[in-house]
Write a protein that holds these residues in place. Structure first.
Motif, PDB file in Angstrom:
ATOM      1  N   THR A   1       0.839  -1.200   0.000  1.00 12.12           N
ATOM      2  CA  THR A   1       0.000   0.000   0.000  1.00 12.12           C
ATOM      3  C   THR A   1       0.868   1.242   0.000  1.00 12.12           C
ATOM      4  OG1 THR A   1      -1.742   1.184   1.192  1.00 12.12           O
ATOM      5  CG2 THR A   1      -0.121  -0.001   2.506  1.00 12.12           C
TER       6      THR A   1
ATOM      7  N   ASN B   1      -6.171   4.381  -3.487  1.00 14.92           N
ATOM      8  CA  ASN B   1      -5.029   3.867  -2.729  1.00 14.92           C
ATOM      9  C   ASN B   1      -5.467   3.043  -1.528  1.00 14.92           C
ATOM     10  OD1 ASN B   1      -3.231   5.179  -4.460  1.00 14.92           O
ATOM     11  ND2 ASN B   1      -3.271   7.070  -3.247  1.00 14.92           N
TER      12      ASN B   1
ATOM     13  N   ILE C   1      -6.697  -2.423  -2.479  1.00 19.65           N
ATOM     14  CA  ILE C   1      -5.633  -3.216  -3.099  1.00 19.65           C
ATOM     15  C   ILE C   1      -6.316  -4.226  -4.028  1.00 19.65           C
ATOM     16  CG2 ILE C   1      -3.590  -4.617  -2.719  1.00 19.65           C
ATOM     17  CD1 ILE C   1      -3.517  -1.815  -1.465  1.00 19.65           C
TER      18      ILE C   1
END
Length: 358
Positions: free
Chosen positions: A62, A151, A154
Motif C-alpha cells: 500500500t 489507494n 488493493i
C-alpha cells in the motif's frame, strides 16, 4: 613307432579335425534377428540447468497508512484481474468525497443560474466565467479525492494465484509493507545459461524438453522465447529464457529443471547401435536380403551421425525400410545364407523372439 612322431601325428590329426569343424560351422546358416531402418525426428540435444519463475509476479503493498477493513481472499486462491483483495479504512476520505460532491452540485447550480441571467443580459460575462471556473475546481477536487480513495483498495493487477495471507483485519499497514504475493502461473518462464559456443545454434522458437525431480516421470515441453543480448565475460555463457505451458498449475516458481534443447531438428534414418560393426574408423551393417528360395546376408558400409540412447543416426548407406541384422552378427558373414528368426518392432524385442524360437 617313435613316441615323438606319434605325438606329432596326433597333433596334426586334431588340428585337421578342428579346421574341418570350423569350416562346417562357418558354412552352416546362422540364425539372426533383423530390424528395419526407420525415419524418425532427430535432434542434437543441448543440456543445461534452469530455474523457473512466474510469467508475472508481484508483491502487493500500500501507499498509505491505515487499518485493514476487509480481506477478500484465501491462501492460494485464484483471483481475477481487478478483483478487490484488501480494503483499508477510508471513512474520512469518503466523507471528504461527499462534501466535495455537494459543493460541486452547489457550484453547478450557480453556474447554470449565471448562464441563464447572462442570456437575458442580466449578468456580466465575467460572472458566468467565474462560476464555471469554480465548478471545474470542484470537479478537480473530486477527482483528487477519488484518486486517493483508490489507494485504499488493493486490487489484483492481473489474474493469478495469491500466496499465504499473513495479515488480518484491524492490522495497521504502512507504505511499502508486503501484504500478499500474486503470481501468474499458467505460463512459466524458464531461465538457463549455455556456453557461448552454442549461440549460433540457438534461435527463438526452438523446442526444448524439461524435467524436474518433483515429477521425475513427466516431461514438460516448451520453446525458447528470448536469447540474452550479452555474454558473461567471466563464465563465457549467455542467458536464455524459455516459456513452458503450465495450465495444470503443477510447476512452481523457483523449481530447478534439467533442460534439453532440441537443436538442429530433422527427419533422419535411425537404427539400433547394436546393429553396427565398427572396423577402425569405418562402420558396417549386415543387410538381410530376402529372396524366394533363401535369405542372404550382404555387408554394407555406412556413414553414421549422432548417437543417443542406443540409437545411431545414418547419414549414408541405408534407406528407410532396409532390413539389417541386429542380433547374431558374430556368426554372420558377407554373402552367407541365414535363417531369419524374426523382426523386432515397438512391441516385440530380441528376447521375445529368442524365447519364441526355442
Amino acid at each position: 613307432m617313435d613316441l615323438t612322431v606319434w605325438r606329432r601325428l596326433r597333433f596334426a590329426l586334431l588340428t585337421l579335425a578342428l579346421l574341418l569343424t570350423q569350416v562346417a560351422f562357418a558354412q552352416s546358416a546362422p540364425s539372426v534377428i533383423g530390424t528395419r531402418a526407420i525415419i524418425t525426428t532427430w535432434s542434437d540435444p543441448l543440456e543445461a540447468l534452469g530455474t523457473l519463475s512466474a510469467d508475472e509476479s508481484v508483491t502487493l503493498s500500500t501507499t498509505v497508512t491505515d487499518i485493514i477493513a476487509e480481506i477478500n481472499f484465501s491462501d492460494g486462491e485464484q483471483v481475477e484481474a481487478g478483483q478487490l483483495l484488501i480494503q483499508l479504512e477510508d471513512a474520512e476520505e469518503q466523507a471528504q468525497l461527499r462534501a466535495s460532491q455537494a459543493l460541486r452540485e452547489e457550484r453547478r447550480n450557480a453556474s447554470n443560474r449565471s448562464s441563464q441571467l447572462q442570456e437575458r443580459n442580466l449578468a456580466a460575462r465575467a460572472d458566468v466565467e467565474d462560476s464555471q471556473s469554480r465548478l471545474r475546481q470542484a470537479e478537480a477536487d473530486i477527482q483528487a479525492i477519488e484518486a486517493q480513495l483508490a489507494n485504499y483498495q488493493i486490487k489484483a493487477p492481473f489474474s493469478g494465484r495469491v500466496g499465504f495471507r499473513n495479515i488480518s483485519v484491524g492490522a495497521l499497514v504502512t507504505p511499502g509493507m508486503n501484504l500478499v504475493t500474486l503470481d501468474k502461473l499458467d505460463v512459466m518462464k524458464l531461465d538457463f545459461s549455455v556456453p557461448e559456443v552454442f549461440l549460433g545454434r540457438l534461435s527463438p522458437g526452438l523446442m526444448l524438453n524439461a524435467t524436474t525431480a518433483a515429477y521425475p516421470d513427466e516431461i514438460f515441453s516448451g520453446e525458447i522465447a528470448t536469447i540474452g543480448t550479452r555474454v558473461d565475460p567471466v563464465t563465457r555463457s549467455i542467458n536464455v529464457r524459455a516459456e513452458l505451458d503450465n495450465a495444470n498449475g503443477r510447476l512452481r516458481p523457483g523449481m530447478l529443471m534439467e533442460v534439453v534443447v532440441q537443436q538442429h531438428v530433422r527427419d533422419t534414418i535411425v537404427i539400433p547401435e547394436a546393429a553396427i560393426e565398427p572396423s577402425g574408423d569405418r562402420h558396417f551393417v549386415m543387410l538381410i536380403e530376402q529372396g524366394d528360395d533363401a535369405t542372404r546376408l550382404t555387408r554394407r558400409e555406412i556413414v553414421i551421425g549422432e548417437r543417443r540412447n542406443g540409437e545411431v543416426e545414418i547419414l549414408e548407406g541405408l534407406s528407410a525400410g532396409d532390413l539389417i541384422v541386429v542380433h547374431g552378427l558374430q556368426l554372420a558373414r558377407d554373402g552367407q545364407e541365414a535363417r531369419l528368426i524374426g523382426i523386432t518392432d515397438d512391441e516385440t524385442g530380441i528376447r521375445a523372439l529368442l524365447e519364441a524360437d526355442r
